[in-house]
Write an enzyme that holds these catalytic residues in place. Structure first.
Site, PDB file in Angstrom:
ATOM      1  N   SER A  64      -4.930  -5.352  15.509  1.00 44.79           N
ATOM      2  CA  SER A  64      -4.968  -4.949  16.812  1.00 44.79           C
ATOM      3  C   SER A  64      -6.019  -4.230  17.176  1.00 44.79           C
ATOM      4  O   SER A  64      -6.664  -3.454  16.395  1.00 44.79           O
ATOM      5  CB  SER A  64      -3.619  -4.375  17.186  1.00 44.79           C
ATOM      6  OG  SER A  64      -2.397  -5.274  16.991  1.00 44.79           O
TER       7      SER A  64
HETATM    8  N1  SAH Z   1      -0.018  -4.503  13.512  1.00 43.54           N
HETATM    9  C1  SAH Z   1      -0.736  -5.584  12.252  1.00 43.54           C
HETATM   10  C2  SAH Z   1      -0.824  -7.093  12.755  1.00 43.54           C
HETATM   11  C3  SAH Z   1      -0.848  -7.203  14.143  1.00 43.54           C
HETATM   12  S1  SAH Z   1      -0.583  -9.347  13.967  1.00 43.54           S
HETATM   13  C4  SAH Z   1      -2.298  -4.853  12.380  1.00 43.54           C
HETATM   14  O1  SAH Z   1      -2.777  -4.420  13.331  1.00 43.54           O
HETATM   15  O2  SAH Z   1      -3.063  -5.360  11.357  1.00 43.54           O
HETATM   16  C5  SAH Z   1       1.036  -9.578  13.902  1.00 43.54           C
HETATM   17  C6  SAH Z   1       1.674  -9.816  12.546  1.00 43.54           C
HETATM   18  O3  SAH Z   1       2.901 -10.071  12.654  1.00 43.54           O
HETATM   19  C7  SAH Z   1       0.941 -10.824  11.672  1.00 43.54           C
HETATM   20  O4  SAH Z   1       0.744 -10.314  10.394  1.00 43.54           O
HETATM   21  C8  SAH Z   1       2.191 -11.776  11.671  1.00 43.54           C
HETATM   22  O5  SAH Z   1       2.180 -12.505  10.343  1.00 43.54           O
HETATM   23  C9  SAH Z   1       3.368 -10.984  11.911  1.00 43.54           C
HETATM   24  N2  SAH Z   1       4.570 -11.862  12.328  1.00 43.54           N
HETATM   25  C10 SAH Z   1       4.776 -12.677  13.078  1.00 43.54           C
HETATM   26  N3  SAH Z   1       5.960 -12.976  13.269  1.00 43.54           N
HETATM   27  C11 SAH Z   1       6.603 -12.189  12.671  1.00 43.54           C
HETATM   28  C12 SAH Z   1       8.233 -12.127  12.257  1.00 43.54           C
HETATM   29  N4  SAH Z   1       8.969 -13.109  12.530  1.00 43.54           N
HETATM   30  N5  SAH Z   1       8.575 -11.278  11.153  1.00 43.54           N
HETATM   31  C13 SAH Z   1       7.744 -10.588  10.583  1.00 43.54           C
HETATM   32  N6  SAH Z   1       6.504 -10.328  10.777  1.00 43.54           N
HETATM   33  C14 SAH Z   1       5.783 -11.392  11.589  1.00 43.54           C
END
Ligand code: SAH
Length: 217
Positions: free
Chosen positions: A66
């Site tokens: 993010s």
């Molecule tokens: N906060 C993190 C990632 C943001 S992107 C950062 O800043 O790096 C959102 C993340 O949520 C991704 O890695 C995606 O794979 C994960 N995600 C999406 N759906 C999900 C779910 N149902 N359960 C757990 N993680 C999930």
């Protein structure tokens, strides 16, 4: 090596001052932690030069780390206290996890893409974080075995309010969650003694939460 780190520290301070404090984030603990956590360590090698840009960056698997401002803004809204147990859905790069772990007592982080979860775990372990528990699973229902939590940070967008996760909040617990499909509304939910307080924050764009099971048939 020291010189390199000092230069990065200067870059992070600039990032915090120009992108985060300048936009109204005031919590000094959050600002200090954002200066300390090495964002450059959590981005892909090919994006090192852009580590402090005012934008999200690809981490592969169609996911993103993010934008720094959004990380700071959401973290401030959670009002984390030193002993809090925090649930994070969407470990991704592990950057937000590191920020939370510096502010809270313990962080429980859930990631659905195994490769991302494992990489983040390795990096955070190497960096010396010991107050984080990891789970590779669909986090759309939270982490019931470890509930209740004092704060919940959701960084993948569910289409609808995640009622099952709200149930995992302690009395006084806060959740920040983007809700919607292509564009989302960010909400803060606070569990009071008898009621839930729902506040509308800003408009945001997150990747969708995958594997949701409580969507309309
Ligand atoms: N906060 C993190 C990632 C943001 S992107 C950062 O800043 O790096 C959102 C993340 O949520 C991704 O890695 C995606 O794979 C994960 N995600 C999406 N759906 C999900 C779910 N149902 N359960 C757990 N993680 C999930």
């Amino acid at each position: 090596m020291k010189k390199f780190n000092d230069r990065m520290r200067v870059e992070r301070e600039r990032m915090v001052n120009s992108q985060i404090a300048a936009r109204g984030v005031e919590d000094t603990r959050v600002l200090e932690v954002m200066k300390d956590v090495p964002r450059e360590y959590f981005v892909k090698k090919e994006y090192m030069d852009e580590a402090f840009c005012d934008a999200p960056l690809s981490i592969g698997y169609r996911q993103t780390i993010s934008q720094p401002y959004i990380v700071a803004y959401m973290t401030e809204k959670l009002r984390i206290k030193r002993k809090d147990r925090v649930l994070e859905i969407g470990t991704g790069s592990g950057y937000q996890t590191a920020v939370l772990a510096k502010l809270a007592g313990h962080v429980y982080t859930v990631e659905i893409v195994e490769a991302l979860g494992l990489t983040a775990r390795k990096k955070l372990g190497k960096a010396g974080y010991t107050n984080i528990s990891y789970s590779i699973r669909d986090g759309s229902l939270g982490w019931e075995e470890e509930a209740p939590f004092d704060a919940v940070m959701i960084t993948a967008a569910p289409a609808r309010m995640p009622e099952k996760i709200i149930e995992q909040l302690n009395e006084g617990g806060r959740m920040v969650v983007p809700v919607g499909t292509i564009f989302q509304q960010l909400y803060r939910i606070t569990r009071g003694k008898e009621e839930l307080v729902k506040e509308e924050l800003i408009g945001v764009r997150f990747v969708p939460m995958t594997g949701e099971i409580d969507i309309d048939p």
